[in-house]
Structure formats: C-alpha cells, structure tokens
Design an enzyme around this catalytic site. Structure first.
Site, PDB file in Angstrom:
ATOM      1  N   CYS A  56      35.869  27.235  44.183  1.00 37.78           N
ATOM      2  CA  CYS A  56      36.962  26.858  45.093  1.00 37.78           C
ATOM      3  C   CYS A  56      36.557  27.109  46.541  1.00 37.78           C
ATOM      4  CB  CYS A  56      38.222  27.642  44.746  1.00 37.78           C
ATOM      5  SG  CYS A  56      39.653  27.239  45.778  1.00 37.78           S
ATOM      6  N   GLY A 111      49.966  31.655  51.939  1.00 45.55           N
ATOM      7  CA  GLY A 111      51.317  32.132  51.677  1.00 45.55           C
ATOM      8  C   GLY A 111      51.348  33.603  51.315  1.00 45.55           C
ATOM      9  N   CYS A 154      44.075  31.286  40.011  1.00 49.70           N
ATOM     10  CA  CYS A 154      45.452  30.884  40.265  1.00 49.70           C
ATOM     11  C   CYS A 154      46.021  29.960  39.206  1.00 49.70           C
ATOM     12  CB  CYS A 154      45.544  30.214  41.639  1.00 49.70           C
ATOM     13  SG  CYS A 154      44.435  28.794  41.847  1.00 49.70           S
ATOM     14  N   ALA A 202      43.508  29.295  57.367  1.00 45.00           N
ATOM     15  CA  ALA A 202      43.838  28.887  56.006  1.00 45.00           C
ATOM     16  C   ALA A 202      44.927  29.818  55.489  1.00 45.00           C
ATOM     17  CB  ALA A 202      42.605  28.957  55.113  1.00 45.00           C
TER      18      ALA A 202
END
Length: 385
Positions: A112, A21, A209, A18
């Site tokens: 999440c 970035g 986020c 996963a």
C-alpha cells in the site's frame, strides 16, 4: 531552511498531508498549519467495507473519512477525498490474495505504501504544486551529507514503522516528510488535545485495514471462492497426519488449530501450494539461517553491486527487533542473500526482510526485499543453536 528542510518561508511552502482520519495524520496537519505552512489535506477512500463504518480500528473507509473531513474543518484547511478503490484493489488486495494462495505470508501495508501512498498519492501532491507530502508515519527522515535524505528508525521504538516503509525510493524520500518521527506517541495524543481535535482519543487503526478481526482466510475465500482446496497435513517425512480445508487457513510457525493428536507440539514448517500440503514438524525445524530476497529496494550509502558479506542488522517481522546478519548481493543486483548470525523462527516466504545499518534504536534503514526462499537448519543443529 524551514522546519521541513526547505529554503522557503512556511507560508510559501505547500504541504499535502495524507489524512487517514486517525490521530497521527491529524496531528501532522495541525502542527504544520500551526507553523504557518500552506496545508492541503487529502484522504484516500481505499475500500468499501460495510462493517468498516462502525468497526473500531478501521482505516480509509467509512467513519475515518468523516473524521478526516471534520479535522480539516477544525483546522481551516482545504480537504479532498480521492476514490482510489480500484487502484487499491488491483495493487494491494488482489496481490494479497494471490500471495496467500501461493503459500506465502504477504504484508499488504508495504505494498500500500509502495504502490498507493508513495506512488499515486505522491504524484497527486505534485499535481497540486506541493513542495512535500507529509504523513503520520512513525519513522525519521534526515538530510544526508552526501545529498538526498536517509530513512531512520523513529524515536519511539514501540511505534517505529520503518519495517513497513523500507520500499520507499530515494526519489520519494526527497519529497516525503514524517513529522512524528521524533515524537513519542503520548506526546502526539497530547498535541491532538491541545489542537482541539475531536479524534484525540480515537483508537489506532489495525495494520491490515481490509481484514476484519484478522480473519485472513475469510477475505481470501471471498476474493477467490474456488481457489482453496483441501489437502493433506504431513510430517517432515511425508507421512499423512490429517486433512485440511485449504492452505489459506495456515501460516508458517502456526501451532494452534492443527487439530492433530500426535503426542507432541507441532508447528507449520512450510506450505506447498502445488500439492496442497501443509508440512508440520517440531519447533526446531522452524529455525532459519539463510534468506533469499527479491523485489529489492536499496537505500544504502554504496551501490548494491559488489556488496559481499556486509555486516548489517535485519528484521524479518515487524514485532521483532533488528538482529545481526550479513548481506550479499547477487552479481546482477536482482537478488540478495541474508545469513543470520542467530537462526530465527517462523520466517515465511512473502514477508518483508528489512535491512538496517546496525541494531541500534535509531539506526538507518538500508533497504529490504521480499523473502522468497529460506534455508532451515537441520533439526540437530537447530536444537544445538
């Protein structure tokens, strides 16, 4: 057994990573590729925030997707971007808004991980014939003598993310791997430079986020523009001290921003959404001795039914260390009660309470749940404590 505790050669072992970035997940992909594993990178696009493209510390949108793709090209691994915006909005953002409007203090990162990364993404990894799903979380996973895997606090206490992963199920743990659990953060940065990754010095992402600059109320007002209503700020005896523009602007334990001139420091003790009241009082009134939990996930060595007054350690906020407590499950196993050895301040419904075997630096995660009800000490007893 290879380094991922699987009885296969690395080149025969497919690992889906996963990739957010960021530095951590990029290093995981690089290390596993270096060790000869068949690595596939997946990045989830979770939300479309206009500011996220340029905002420092964003995650799973804008520049981060570009960075993940660039890392995959550098490492020479296949990389896919999956659009999970609808799932993320329904499972995480909408629940976050509903919880806040109910006077709670939710932790969307837990949801999440539970609903998106370790449910939907894990299913996608299986569809790709992966043997495991690896992430960049700082938490440790080890085989248990009794079978299966256990979840433990990370080597680096400053980076430990076990608080956000307590809802991981036994089945999910068997399929998950966390290669950074035994590494300090500065070593991860060094490895990123050694692997030649352009994101080696990239700033870490913020916890939530989709909340720019930590302005929760702005997000709630945008999602539910008609939900917030003004109300009274009252003391513990119900006397009106002032007015507010919506309980979404307050959290339990808050002191600043109350705009009350009463001659003594006051804190938000609780929120009452039905009457739109914000109840304030002295800090002593924040002391909590008992906590009721639901939405339980149990990873302990014994069945939860029959557990009464079990000595454990618990964490009621991610920034606090585990502290001694006792755990008792209800007869049906649907709820549990925590009795704290020392009262804690600022415990709020909606937060997570994570249960550990003890308060040691590498202790095992036994599970946890969502705080639904708290029992405060009487002011005099709290002062004495």
């Amino acid at each position: 057994m290879n380094s991922l505790d699987l009885p296969k050669a690395p080149h025969e072992t497919r690992v889906v990573v996963a990739m957010s970035g960021g530095v951590d997940s990029s290093v995981v992909a690089g290390l596993l590729k270096q060790q000869g594993y068949d690595v596939v990178g997946i990045t989830l696009q979770l939300y479309d925030h206009g500011a996220a493209i340029h905002r420092k510390g964003a995650c799973c949108a804008g520049q981060d997707i570009h960075d993940a793709r660039r890392v995959a090209e550098t490492l020479g691994i296949p990389h896919y971007v999956l659009d999970y915006e609808d799932r993320f909005r329904e499972s995480v953002i909408d629940r976050f808004a509903e919880s806040y409007l109910a006077g709670e203090t939710p932790i969307p990162c837990v949801e999440c991980n539970r609903s998106i990364k370790f449910r939907d993404l894990l299913a996608t990894a299986r569809d790709l014939d992966a043997d495991v799903l690896a992430t960049g979380h700082y938490v440790a996973s080890r085989p248990l003598e009794t079978g299966g895997r256990g979840l433990y606090r990370a080597l680096d206490p400053a980076r430990d993310q076990s608080y956000f992963l307590y809802a991981t199920t036994r089945e999910q743990l068997d399929f998950l791997r966390f290669p950074l659990g035994e590494l300090p953060k500065d070593e991860t940065r060094r490895l990123a430079r050694e692997l030649g990754l352009a994101i080696a010095e990239k700033a870490d992402s913020q916890d939530i986020c989709f909340v720019p600059q930590g302005r929760y109320a702005d997000v709630i007002a945008k999602l539910r523009p008609d939900a917030a209503r003004a109300g009274d700020i009252v003391d513990l005896d119900g006397r009106v001290l002032g007015r507010h523009e919506g309980i979404i602007h307050y959290t339990v334990g808050q002191r600043k921003g109350l705009r009350l001139a009463v001659g003594e420091p006051l804190y938000v003790i609780r929120l009452e959404p039905a009457s739109a009241r914000v109840v304030v009082g002295p800090r002593a009134a924040l002391a909590t001795s008992r906590i009721r939990l639901d939405d339980l996930n149990w990873l302990g060595p014994a069945a939860s039914d029959g557990i009464v007054d079990m000595p454990v350690a618990v964490r009621v906020r991610s920034t606090r260390e585990p502290r001694p407590a006792h755990l008792s499950f209800a007869a049906d196993g649907a709820t549990a009660e925590i009795v704290l050895a020392t009262p804690e301040d600022g415990v709020s419904p909606g937060q997570a309470c994570v249960i550990y075997a003890d308060d040691g630096p590498r202790s095992r995660v036994l599970g946890g749940g969502t705080i639904r009800r708290i029992a405060a000490l009487a002011a005099g007893a709290a002062q004495a404590a």
